[in-house]
Design a protein around this motif. Structure first.
Motif, PDB file in Angstrom:
ATOM      1  N   LEU A  21      15.394  35.633  67.202  1.00  0.00           N
ATOM      2  CA  LEU A  21      14.976  34.509  66.369  1.00  0.00           C
ATOM      3  C   LEU A  21      16.068  34.110  65.391  1.00  0.00           C
ATOM      4  O   LEU A  21      16.343  32.914  65.197  1.00  0.00           O
ATOM      5  CB  LEU A  21      13.702  34.873  65.603  1.00  0.00           C
ATOM      6  CG  LEU A  21      12.398  34.832  66.388  1.00  0.00           C
ATOM      7  CD1 LEU A  21      11.289  35.521  65.607  1.00  0.00           C
ATOM      8  CD2 LEU A  21      12.000  33.383  66.687  1.00  0.00           C
ATOM      9  N   GLU A  24      17.856  30.445  65.384  1.00  0.00           N
ATOM     10  CA  GLU A  24      17.772  29.588  64.199  1.00  0.00           C
ATOM     11  C   GLU A  24      19.160  29.143  63.752  1.00  0.00           C
ATOM     12  O   GLU A  24      19.365  27.988  63.361  1.00  0.00           O
ATOM     13  CB  GLU A  24      17.060  30.324  63.062  1.00  0.00           C
ATOM     14  CG  GLU A  24      15.548  30.413  63.220  1.00  0.00           C
ATOM     15  CD  GLU A  24      14.862  29.062  63.097  1.00  0.00           C
ATOM     16  OE1 GLU A  24      15.516  28.075  62.700  1.00  0.00           O
ATOM     17  OE2 GLU A  24      13.664  28.985  63.391  1.00  0.00           O
ATOM     18  N   ARG A  79       6.558  32.469  67.867  1.00  0.00           N
ATOM     19  CA  ARG A  79       7.663  31.984  67.033  1.00  0.00           C
ATOM     20  C   ARG A  79       8.837  31.526  67.889  1.00  0.00           C
ATOM     21  O   ARG A  79       9.518  30.548  67.550  1.00  0.00           O
ATOM     22  CB  ARG A  79       8.100  33.084  66.059  1.00  0.00           C
ATOM     23  CG  ARG A  79       7.037  33.511  65.068  1.00  0.00           C
ATOM     24  CD  ARG A  79       7.502  34.738  64.305  1.00  0.00           C
ATOM     25  NE  ARG A  79       7.734  35.873  65.217  1.00  0.00           N
ATOM     26  CZ  ARG A  79       8.322  37.005  64.857  1.00  0.00           C
ATOM     27  NH1 ARG A  79       8.776  37.149  63.604  1.00  0.00           N
ATOM     28  NH2 ARG A  79       8.483  37.992  65.721  1.00  0.00           N
ATOM     29  N   VAL A  80       9.066  32.218  68.988  1.00  0.00           N
ATOM     30  CA  VAL A  80      10.135  31.812  69.899  1.00  0.00           C
ATOM     31  C   VAL A  80       9.735  30.538  70.636  1.00  0.00           C
ATOM     32  O   VAL A  80      10.545  29.622  70.801  1.00  0.00           O
ATOM     33  CB  VAL A  80      10.460  32.949  70.896  1.00  0.00           C
ATOM     34  CG1 VAL A  80      11.567  32.522  71.856  1.00  0.00           C
ATOM     35  CG2 VAL A  80      10.877  34.210  70.148  1.00  0.00           C
TER      36      VAL A  80
END
Length: 515
Positions: A114, A118, A164-165
């Protein structure tokens, strides 16, 4: 070009480019000042196009990614493998490595994945670990430096498992290959490339690989936007995906330059509806039906860009729900006549909304004359949704917007809704402009680059409106390449008003003959 526009273009081109469309149009207000902050949609629009590719082990994910990269040879594309983010095994785990489940979600360092994604999404280069499957360590070989790109392919068996991914992705592809084929490929790969014996491979498959596929990988198939049967053997599916990616890259390369331009998230459902309404053989009934569906999507998306306030309500269970309250001071304005086709969708979304009218008469190909307007008396106090399905030369739009400004409507309160916007800005040239902006310290070089890219023909549609009214928002469903010598949109869909209301030349001739 004023200095503010130049600064905005530099900022829009220096790092983050394109958006996922997860929070489009939510205008967040500062709690202390009550003033709108930069909307989430505006932030997201500057980020790269992230494609997740998931599927079982040996399903052909890497082959699919390689084929996409090969066909997108004129774009900046990088591949990030989830396998690079395996945890280092401890001494205890190494001692029993054959009992370690490499197909379980806990085998991956998702937090590091993550963090790396980002950084890439925000224009920062990252060092991706180079995992060694002999020592089961990620520090044996030097890390791979990955630079920011227009397209990021994130490939791995479990890239859809963590929400979240998934939220980082603009497109999710699941490679669906028969279990027997996957097993055969795995046996061949592990025996030839890794020197394992068949008994060990089959034992690992039955203990870990198949149960993990059933428990963790297959359930993520439901999150996919696109499912590719047979993996890299399915050339038709990959060609369609590449075409779709090129469309999105073209549209949102333009969004990097004009942050007030919003193109709704294109799915194959939307492309299918565009295919139908652009087809000259489509019947009037189908043309109206699918146009109405697309118009409704554009209207809903446009409403998402209106300001909102927080509101709490009590649900029937007695619980408190914290939501938002819609903007109340709102009206629509349609450009007669094709703009009237969008009124029903607006009324369906906004009960009792006032709708004004503007009639603009075309004087030849280069001029427009405003000949009629009927607008709400308090329009200066409202947010205005301007309705016109086609943004072609931009002349009519400029006339309509200029009238609204003369009536006292703040430019930032106008949202222009259409199905197709025309841009003659060459995508290859625009990427060169982005490169020059990022690396040039001379504004003279920037100006020269922009002049080169637009010198072939006069600016059209998007460029005219966005440059003239930088605080206005344009919401559209697709970008077309330009106008022909007869000032008709290419590829376009013909005269929208005539096709929608059934007044095209063919219908008129039929009526005359029948009389």
């Amino acid at each position: 070009m004023d200095s503010k526009t130049v600064v905005d273009m530099i900022e829009a081109s220096s790092g983050v480019h394109f958006s996922g469309f997860h929070m489009d149009g939510l205008e967040v207000r500062n709690k202390e000042t009550g003033q709108p902050t930069i909307s989430a949609a505006e932030n997201l629009h500057r980020q790269p196009f992230v494609i997740g590719v998931a599927g079982g082990a040996a399903s052909g994910k890497t082959t699919v990614c390689d084929m996409i990269i090969q066909q997108l040879h004129d774009q900046r594309v990088v591949l990030v493998n989830q396998d690079s983010f395996y945890h280092n095994l401890t001494e205890q785990e190494l001692a029993r490595v054959h009992e370690y489940n490499f197909d379980h979600p806990d085998a991956f360092d998702t937090e590091k994945l993550l963090s790396s994604m980002e950084k890439l999404r925000h224009g920062q280069a990252v060092d991706i670990p180079n995992y060694d499957f002999k020592s089961y360590k990620n520090n044996v070989f030097p890390a791979r430096r990955v630079n920011p790109s227009d397209v990021i392919l994130l490939e791995g068996i479990l890239v859809f498992h963590d929400s979240r991914v998934r939220e980082l992705m603009n497109m999710k592809i699941f490679v669906d290959t028969d279990a027997d084929v996957r097993l055969a490929r795995r046996i061949r790969r592990d025996t030839v490339e890794k020197g394992r014996d068949i008994a060990t491979v089959l034992d690992q498959y039955s203990k870990f690989v198949k149960p993990a596929f059933d428990d963790f990988i297959l359930p993520t198939k439901k999150y996919a936007d696109i499912i590719i049967p047979r993996g890299g053997d399915n050339h038709v599916a990959i060609d369609l995906i590449v075409q779709h990616i090129r469309t999105k890259l073209g549209q949102h390369d333009l969004c990097k330059i004009y942050p007030n331009l919003y193109v709704i998230h294109s799915t194959f459902q939307i492309r299918g509806m565009h295919t139908l309404i652009r087809d000259s053989q489509t019947t009037k009934h189908d043309f109206v039906f699918y146009s109405d569906r697309l118009i409704r999507l554009v209207v809903e998306h446009g409403l998402g860009h209106l300001p909102f306030t927080e509101k709490q309500v009590i649900t029937p269970t007695g619980a408190v729900y914290t939501g938002v309250d819609f903007c109340k001071r709102l009206c629509g304005v349609s450009v007669i006549r094709s703009g009237e086709s969008m009124e029903n969708a607006l009324r369906a979304c906004c009960k009792g909304i006032k709708i004004g009218k503007i009639l603009i008469h075309r004087e030849g190909d280069n001029g427009q004359q405003l000949i009629y307007e009927k607008l709400p008396q308090d329009i200066s106090e409202r947010h205005v949704l301007l309705l016109d399905p086609i943004l072609g030369t931009g002349n009519s739009a400029v006339q309509a917007i200029s009238l609204l400004l003369r009536k006292g409507v703040p430019e930032s309160n106008i949202i222009f809704l259409n199905l197709i916007s025309v841009s003659n800005f060459n995508i290859l040239e625009s990427s060169k402009v982005s490169f020059w902006i990022s690396f040039s310290v001379s504004m003279d070089i920037f100006s020269s680059a922009l002049c080169v890219s637009e010198s072939h023909q006069a600016p059209q549609g998007v460029h005219v409106v966005c440059k003239s009214f930088p605080r206005l928002k344009i919401v559209t469903s697709e970008i077309d390449i330009g106008l022909n010598e007869d000032f008709r949109v290419i590829p376009g869909m013909g005269e929208f008003g005539d096709r929608y209301f059934g007044t095209d030349d063919d219908d008129q001739q039929v009526v005359i003959r029948s009389q």
